[in-house]
Design a protein around this motif. Structure first.
Motif, PDB file in Angstrom:
ATOM      1  N   GLY A   1      26.694  46.308  45.003  1.00  0.00           N
ATOM      2  CA  GLY A   1      27.125  46.204  43.612  1.00  0.00           C
ATOM      3  C   GLY A   1      26.158  46.771  42.590  1.00  0.00           C
ATOM      4  O   GLY A   1      26.346  46.594  41.389  1.00  0.00           O
TER       5      GLY A   1
ATOM      6  N   ARG B   1      36.284  42.157  44.837  1.00  0.00           N
ATOM      7  CA  ARG B   1      35.244  41.650  43.937  1.00  0.00           C
ATOM      8  C   ARG B   1      33.972  42.442  44.205  1.00  0.00           C
ATOM      9  O   ARG B   1      33.315  42.268  45.229  1.00  0.00           O
ATOM     10  CB  ARG B   1      35.009  40.163  44.161  1.00  0.00           C
ATOM     11  CG  ARG B   1      34.046  39.578  43.127  1.00  0.00           C
ATOM     12  CD  ARG B   1      33.942  38.105  43.243  1.00  0.00           C
ATOM     13  NE  ARG B   1      33.080  37.796  44.389  1.00  0.00           N
ATOM     14  CZ  ARG B   1      32.678  36.582  44.688  1.00  0.00           C
ATOM     15  NH1 ARG B   1      33.077  35.552  43.985  1.00  0.00           N
ATOM     16  NH2 ARG B   1      31.898  36.388  45.716  1.00  0.00           N
TER      17      ARG B   1
ATOM     18  N   THR C   1      34.782  41.741  34.392  1.00  0.00           N
ATOM     19  CA  THR C   1      36.031  40.992  34.501  1.00  0.00           C
ATOM     20  C   THR C   1      35.821  39.582  33.963  1.00  0.00           C
ATOM     21  O   THR C   1      36.700  39.021  33.315  1.00  0.00           O
ATOM     22  CB  THR C   1      36.478  40.931  35.980  1.00  0.00           C
ATOM     23  OG1 THR C   1      36.533  42.271  36.484  1.00  0.00           O
ATOM     24  CG2 THR C   1      37.833  40.282  36.120  1.00  0.00           C
ATOM     25  N   GLU C   2      34.656  39.032  34.238  1.00  0.00           N
ATOM     26  CA  GLU C   2      34.266  37.711  33.733  1.00  0.00           C
ATOM     27  C   GLU C   2      32.814  37.802  33.295  1.00  0.00           C
ATOM     28  O   GLU C   2      32.047  38.591  33.836  1.00  0.00           O
ATOM     29  CB  GLU C   2      34.384  36.641  34.823  1.00  0.00           C
ATOM     30  CG  GLU C   2      35.772  36.440  35.358  1.00  0.00           C
ATOM     31  CD  GLU C   2      35.790  35.498  36.564  1.00  0.00           C
ATOM     32  OE1 GLU C   2      34.831  34.713  36.738  1.00  0.00           O
ATOM     33  OE2 GLU C   2      36.760  35.566  37.330  1.00  0.00           O
TER      34      GLU C   2
ATOM     35  N   THR D   1      30.816  39.014  36.632  1.00  0.00           N
ATOM     36  CA  THR D   1      31.732  39.285  37.720  1.00  0.00           C
ATOM     37  C   THR D   1      32.551  40.518  37.380  1.00  0.00           C
ATOM     38  O   THR D   1      32.979  40.680  36.241  1.00  0.00           O
ATOM     39  CB  THR D   1      32.663  38.079  37.957  1.00  0.00           C
ATOM     40  OG1 THR D   1      31.858  36.956  38.318  1.00  0.00           O
ATOM     41  CG2 THR D   1      33.681  38.353  39.048  1.00  0.00           C
ATOM     42  N   LYS D   2      32.766  41.369  38.377  1.00  0.00           N
ATOM     43  CA  LYS D   2      33.609  42.556  38.205  1.00  0.00           C
ATOM     44  C   LYS D   2      34.526  42.668  39.400  1.00  0.00           C
ATOM     45  O   LYS D   2      34.079  42.644  40.551  1.00  0.00           O
ATOM     46  CB  LYS D   2      32.757  43.815  38.069  1.00  0.00           C
ATOM     47  CG  LYS D   2      33.572  45.092  37.927  1.00  0.00           C
ATOM     48  CD  LYS D   2      34.411  45.093  36.664  1.00  0.00           C
ATOM     49  CE  LYS D   2      35.187  46.393  36.515  1.00  0.00           C
ATOM     50  NZ  LYS D   2      36.096  46.331  35.378  1.00  0.00           N
ATOM     51  N   ARG D   3      35.813  42.791  39.109  1.00  0.00           N
ATOM     52  CA  ARG D   3      36.823  42.986  40.140  1.00  0.00           C
ATOM     53  C   ARG D   3      37.529  44.308  39.914  1.00  0.00           C
ATOM     54  O   ARG D   3      37.758  44.715  38.777  1.00  0.00           O
ATOM     55  CB  ARG D   3      37.848  41.858  40.110  1.00  0.00           C
ATOM     56  CG  ARG D   3      37.329  40.535  40.598  1.00  0.00           C
ATOM     57  CD  ARG D   3      38.467  39.499  40.663  1.00  0.00           C
ATOM     58  NE  ARG D   3      37.982  38.239  41.168  1.00  0.00           N
ATOM     59  CZ  ARG D   3      37.370  37.314  40.433  1.00  0.00           C
ATOM     60  NH1 ARG D   3      37.178  37.512  39.147  1.00  0.00           N
ATOM     61  NH2 ARG D   3      36.953  36.192  40.973  1.00  0.00           N
TER      62      ARG D   3
ATOM     63  N   LEU E   1      31.258  42.493  42.081  1.00  0.00           N
ATOM     64  CA  LEU E   1      30.127  41.654  41.659  1.00  0.00           C
ATOM     65  C   LEU E   1      30.638  40.239  41.495  1.00  0.00           C
ATOM     66  O   LEU E   1      31.741  40.041  40.986  1.00  0.00           O
ATOM     67  CB  LEU E   1      29.564  42.110  40.307  1.00  0.00           C
ATOM     68  CG  LEU E   1      28.856  43.434  40.229  1.00  0.00           C
ATOM     69  CD1 LEU E   1      28.494  43.745  38.775  1.00  0.00           C
ATOM     70  CD2 LEU E   1      27.623  43.442  41.088  1.00  0.00           C
ATOM     71  N   GLY E   2      29.836  39.279  41.874  1.00  0.00           N
ATOM     72  CA  GLY E   2      30.242  37.893  41.723  1.00  0.00           C
ATOM     73  C   GLY E   2      29.139  37.035  41.164  1.00  0.00           C
ATOM     74  O   GLY E   2      28.150  36.783  41.836  1.00  0.00           O
ATOM     75  N   GLY E   3      29.279  36.607  39.918  1.00  0.00           N
ATOM     76  CA  GLY E   3      28.339  35.672  39.320  1.00  0.00           C
ATOM     77  C   GLY E   3      26.909  36.170  39.245  1.00  0.00           C
ATOM     78  O   GLY E   3      25.977  35.417  39.489  1.00  0.00           O
ATOM     79  N   VAL E   4      26.717  37.427  38.896  1.00  0.00           N
ATOM     80  CA  VAL E   4      25.374  38.003  38.823  1.00  0.00           C
ATOM     81  C   VAL E   4      24.690  37.566  37.528  1.00  0.00           C
ATOM     82  O   VAL E   4      25.277  37.636  36.449  1.00  0.00           O
ATOM     83  CB  VAL E   4      25.437  39.545  38.885  1.00  0.00           C
ATOM     84  CG1 VAL E   4      24.064  40.152  38.643  1.00  0.00           C
ATOM     85  CG2 VAL E   4      26.000  39.993  40.217  1.00  0.00           C
TER      86      VAL E   4
ATOM     87  N   THR F   1      27.853  49.280  40.234  1.00  0.00           N
ATOM     88  CA  THR F   1      28.804  48.581  39.368  1.00  0.00           C
ATOM     89  C   THR F   1      28.066  47.850  38.256  1.00  0.00           C
ATOM     90  O   THR F   1      28.463  47.913  37.087  1.00  0.00           O
ATOM     91  CB  THR F   1      29.659  47.605  40.192  1.00  0.00           C
ATOM     92  OG1 THR F   1      30.346  48.340  41.211  1.00  0.00           O
ATOM     93  CG2 THR F   1      30.653  46.867  39.322  1.00  0.00           C
TER      94      THR F   1
END
Length: 95
Positions: free
Chosen positions: A32, A8, A47-48, A1-3, A10-13, A35
């Motif tokens: 994304g 956001r 970020t995560e 994840t990248k914020r 990217l989410g949960g890639v 990113t």
């Protein structure tokens, strides 16, 4: 994840890139892709989550660390060096 702030990007890639193979990453504008590639090349930090290479978690804190780990990216608008081979263009940052 990248914020980026509240956005956001990217989410949960989760992706697997098989060793020794060329992989194309395609998608709509804003999906994304850039990113994700910037995370893989050490230009951005997630970020995560984390990056795993050969079964080991790696911190790609800089483009130099990504290159040292063997990660090479050819962007959609590559800056090609004329009169050299494709391999030399791919490894130009290491030469």
């Amino acid at each position: 994840t990248k914020r980026f702030g509240a956005v956001r990007a990217l989410g949960g890639v989760t992706l697997d890139f098989p060793a020794g193979q060329v992989t194309a990453l395609m998608g709509e504008n804003g999906a994304g892709k850039s990113t994700l590639l910037k995370i893989l090349t050490g230009d951005h930090q997630p970020t995560e989550g984390h990056v795993v290479l050969d079964g080991e978690r790696v911190d790609l804190a800089s483009p130099a660390q990504a290159r040292a780990a063997g990660i090479r990216i050819i962007p959609q608008e590559p800056e090609i060096i004329p009169h050299v081979s494709v391999a030399e263009n791919v490894y130009a940052g290491s030469l």
